[in-house]
Design a protein around this motif. Structure first.
Motif, PDB file in Angstrom:
ATOM      1  N   VAL A 166      14.121  63.689  69.250  1.00 49.12           N
ATOM      2  CA  VAL A 166      14.625  64.165  70.532  1.00 49.12           C
ATOM      3  C   VAL A 166      15.972  63.510  70.818  1.00 49.12           C
ATOM      4  N   ARG A 195      11.593  59.473  69.738  1.00 52.59           N
ATOM      5  CA  ARG A 195      10.703  60.393  69.027  1.00 52.59           C
ATOM      6  C   ARG A 195      10.016  61.367  69.985  1.00 52.59           C
ATOM      7  N   THR A 196       9.966  61.018  71.271  1.00 52.36           N
ATOM      8  CA  THR A 196       9.323  61.874  72.257  1.00 52.36           C
ATOM      9  C   THR A 196      10.178  61.946  73.516  1.00 52.36           C
ATOM     10  N   VAL A 197       9.933  62.970  74.321  1.00 52.75           N
ATOM     11  CA  VAL A 197      10.598  63.074  75.616  1.00 52.75           C
ATOM     12  C   VAL A 197      10.127  61.950  76.528  1.00 52.75           C
ATOM     13  N   VAL A 390      15.485  69.246  70.772  1.00 50.49           N
ATOM     14  CA  VAL A 390      14.058  68.991  70.535  1.00 50.49           C
ATOM     15  C   VAL A 390      13.652  69.550  69.175  1.00 50.49           C
ATOM     16  N   PRO A 391      12.676  68.923  68.525  1.00 47.94           N
ATOM     17  CA  PRO A 391      12.199  69.451  67.246  1.00 47.94           C
ATOM     18  C   PRO A 391      11.557  70.822  67.421  1.00 47.94           C
ATOM     19  N   GLY A 402      15.817  72.062  64.523  1.00 49.74           N
ATOM     20  CA  GLY A 402      15.890  71.683  65.926  1.00 49.74           C
ATOM     21  C   GLY A 402      16.570  72.733  66.770  1.00 49.74           C
ATOM     22  N   ALA A 419      11.791  70.351  78.341  1.00 51.66           N
ATOM     23  CA  ALA A 419      11.738  69.830  76.974  1.00 51.66           C
ATOM     24  C   ALA A 419      10.362  69.252  76.663  1.00 51.66           C
ATOM     25  N   TRP A 422       8.051  72.038  75.965  1.00 51.70           N
ATOM     26  CA  TRP A 422       8.315  72.542  74.615  1.00 51.70           C
ATOM     27  C   TRP A 422       7.604  71.685  73.573  1.00 51.70           C
ATOM     28  N   CYS A 423       7.659  70.382  73.769  1.00 50.62           N
ATOM     29  CA  CYS A 423       7.092  69.443  72.797  1.00 50.62           C
ATOM     30  C   CYS A 423       5.595  69.233  72.975  1.00 50.62           C
ATOM     31  N   GLU A 425       4.165  67.854  75.571  1.00 50.43           N
ATOM     32  CA  GLU A 425       3.931  66.600  76.275  1.00 50.43           C
ATOM     33  C   GLU A 425       3.665  66.868  77.750  1.00 50.43           C
TER      34      GLU A 425
END
Length: 578
Positions: A166, A195-197, A390-391, A402, A419, A422-423, A425
């Motif tokens: 990210v 690695r994460t939001v 974002v991945p 991405g 975001a 999207w991930c 989370e």
């Protein structure tokens, strides 16, 4: 879970053990004793307590050189620490070292460094992306959970995409650039890699600050601009092919399918003006800004300078002043062409790059390949937008793919929520975002009200909602069965929304605004018959209060339902219309 201070010490040992000459992540690694001393001083209650951080080597760290990828600067230790770095340290972070980059932050490939070229974590044959190459790879390989980079033309988003992590590029000026060796001072942004939001949120909260020592810093408004929704539901995508490499095209199609599960509505838009603006960064007069920033360091020539960087930037010294103003005029015209899009959508989804080149391809055509990588990223800072890379899974060859979510300035908080969605989370529920200024829909003492006409964002009566303390909660559409009419009468055209039972299956576009209770009565007093408040069913099955017309009041009105919404119904048609 927030790491504890000893984690940074352990990370230092791991970093030293993991040093790989074929993956030159670091330019300067701090001595383990210095890291241990810093970790020992961390307040365990600090929001980033003990978080190990890598910083791109164009940000100052007192006592250590800022090389910007130029070995000739390696004997000049900084006398102070960049504001962004200091704010992370004040929040409990522990700096492990300074990372490799395209020299003077000029490049999107990660190969323009005398310290060596990084490669993607997924392939030794493919570039890492730049210019923040080392910072991105440090996070992607798990050496640190957080790294700082910079993003002027895409230098945070491209390496994030090429390494499956990210990359947050905030609104220009939200994070101070004091203590950053500039590439293009008016466009430079400090960015984060995580690695994460979820890991990006506390970092952005610590970094965001209006710095009186940075002339390009600016405070976030107490309330975001009127057109920025608390909850982003409507996402735009390009209305035409983008000319992607075949493997990228397949991955992009998969991302578009995925978007359907994240956004409530997907809208196709013409992105030509955005892409035209992107070309200005290197084909227009902005090269002069790079020459002004560090041109003196490019003379005399020598082995310490990357020849591609030097050749590109030296062109900036000969840019005539008239070309600068012509470029600004062209950018203003392109910005005006993009503005109507933001009235109807919350964010724009684009691939980060058109493809993922190999190191050999960059070596064969260093300028052309690099220029192509910036096609979808160069315009973001020029047009004063924020973005999050974002991945989006992997290409069929296993390389990371991405995408980027892009939104207007100061939409950083809801864009992070989008975001996160999207991930996969959780979306933040906090009443305050990284800038300290987000209102929560459904707040005590307020009412959600749907508007469908001249009160929409950007239309003549929208300032009434803003002046009454309103905040755009989200964009939506009505349930099927509603019709929209243009009411007869003098003055400003007025809409009439009626549930007839036979309206368009896709509903009618509305905006839901959160208004203080006392403001609703004041607003109702300005609305003439046959309009009044009633219950409006939305596309998701929920109901809110909204302005409806009585059926007898639309007998002589023009049915404009086919337009899908009031903005489209009253939009001028012909030359010069958006």
């Amino acid at each position: 879970m927030t790491p504890t201070a000893p984690d940074a010490v352990a990370a230092t040992r791991d970093v030293h053990r993991a040093a790989d000459p074929d993956q030159p992540i670091w330019i300067t690694l701090l001595d383990p004793a210095e890291v241990a001393d810093a970790a020992a001083r961390v307040d365990p209650a600090a929001p980033l307590a003990g978080t190990a951080v890598a910083i791109k080597d164009n940000l100052d760290l007192a006592g250590h050189p800022t090389t910007a990828g130029c070995p000739a600067l390696a004997d000049r230790p900084a006398t102070s620490t960049a504001t962004a770095v200091r704010r992370l340290v004040d929040a409990g972070a522990v700096i492990l070292g300074k990372t490799n980059l395209d020299q003077f932050a000029t490049g999107l490939v990660g190969t323009r460094s005398p310290y060596g070229a990084c490669h993607s974590v997924a392939s030794a044959a493919h570039v890492s992306g730049g210019s923040s190459s080392g910072s991105a790879v440090a996070v992607a390989t798990g050496l640190v959970p957080l790294a700082l980079g910079t993003d002027t033309a895409g230098s945070g988003r491209v390496p994030a995409a090429f390494n499956g992590i990210v990359g947050v590029k905030p609104t220009r000026g939200l994070i101070s650039t004091a203590g950053v060796l500039p590439a293009c001072a008016s466009l430079d942004c400090v960015t984060t890699f995580t690695r994460t939001v979820a890991e990006a949120r506390p970092a952005l909260a610590a970094l965001a600050w209006a710095d009186p020592d940075d002339p390009w810093s600016r405070p976030a408004p107490a309330q975001p601009p009127a057109g920025i929704a608390t909850r982003m539901r409507v996402v735009a995508v390009p209305d035409r092919p983008l000319g992607l490499d075949p493997a990228h095209e397949i991955a992009w199609r998969a991302a578009l399918t995925r978007l359907g599960a994240v956004a409530a509505h997907v809208v196709e838009v013409d992105v030509t003006a955005f892409l035209d603006a992107a070309r200005l960064l290197y084909e227009g007069p902005w090269l002069a800004a790079r020459w002004a920033a560090f041109g003196q360091l490019l003379e005399p020539d020598g082995p310490h300078l990357d020849p591609t960087v030097r050749d590109i930037v030296r062109r900036g010294r000969d840019v005539p002043g008239a070309d600068v103003f012509a470029g600004l005029d062209r950018l203003a015209a392109l910005r005006r062409r993009t503005e109507p899009i933001w009235s109807d959508v919350d964010a724009l989804l684009l691939p980060v790059t058109p493809g993922h080149p190999t190191l050999a391809e960059v070596a064969a055509d260093p300028v052309g390949v690099n220029a192509r990588l910036g096609r979808f990223t160069n315009f973001v800072n020029l047009l004063d937008l924020c973005a999050v890379a974002v991945p989006a899974g992997q290409r069929r060859d296993g390389l990371p793919f991405g995408v980027q979510l892009i939104a207007p300035a100061f939409a950083d908080a809801p864009l992070l929520d989008l975001a996160a969605a999207w991930c996969g989370e959780p979306v933040a529920d906090a009443a305050a975002d990284a800038t300290g200024s987000i209102a929560v829909a459904g707040a005590t003492g307020s009412l959600a009200v749907a508007v469908a006409g001249a009160h929409l964002t950007g239309l003549p009566l929208n300032p009434q909602l803003v002046d009454l303390g309103g905040r755009l909660a989200y964009r939506a559409r009505t349930a099927p069965g509603y019709r929209l009419y243009r009411l007869a009468g003098p003055g400003l055209p007025r809409p009439g929304l009626v549930r007839t039972g036979d309206g368009p299956a896709g509903g009618i576009a509305v905006e839901v605004w959160q208004l203080p209770h006392q403001a609703v009565g004041a607003l109702l007093g300005t609305v003439p018959a046959p309009l009044g408040l009633g219950s409006v069913e939305l596309d998701d099955g929920s109901r809110v209060v909204g302005f409806l017309a009585e059926e007898h009041g639309v007998r002589d009105a023009v049915d404009v339902s086919a337009a899908g919404g009031w903005r489209a119904a009253v939009r001028p048609v012909g030359p010069g219309s958006p």
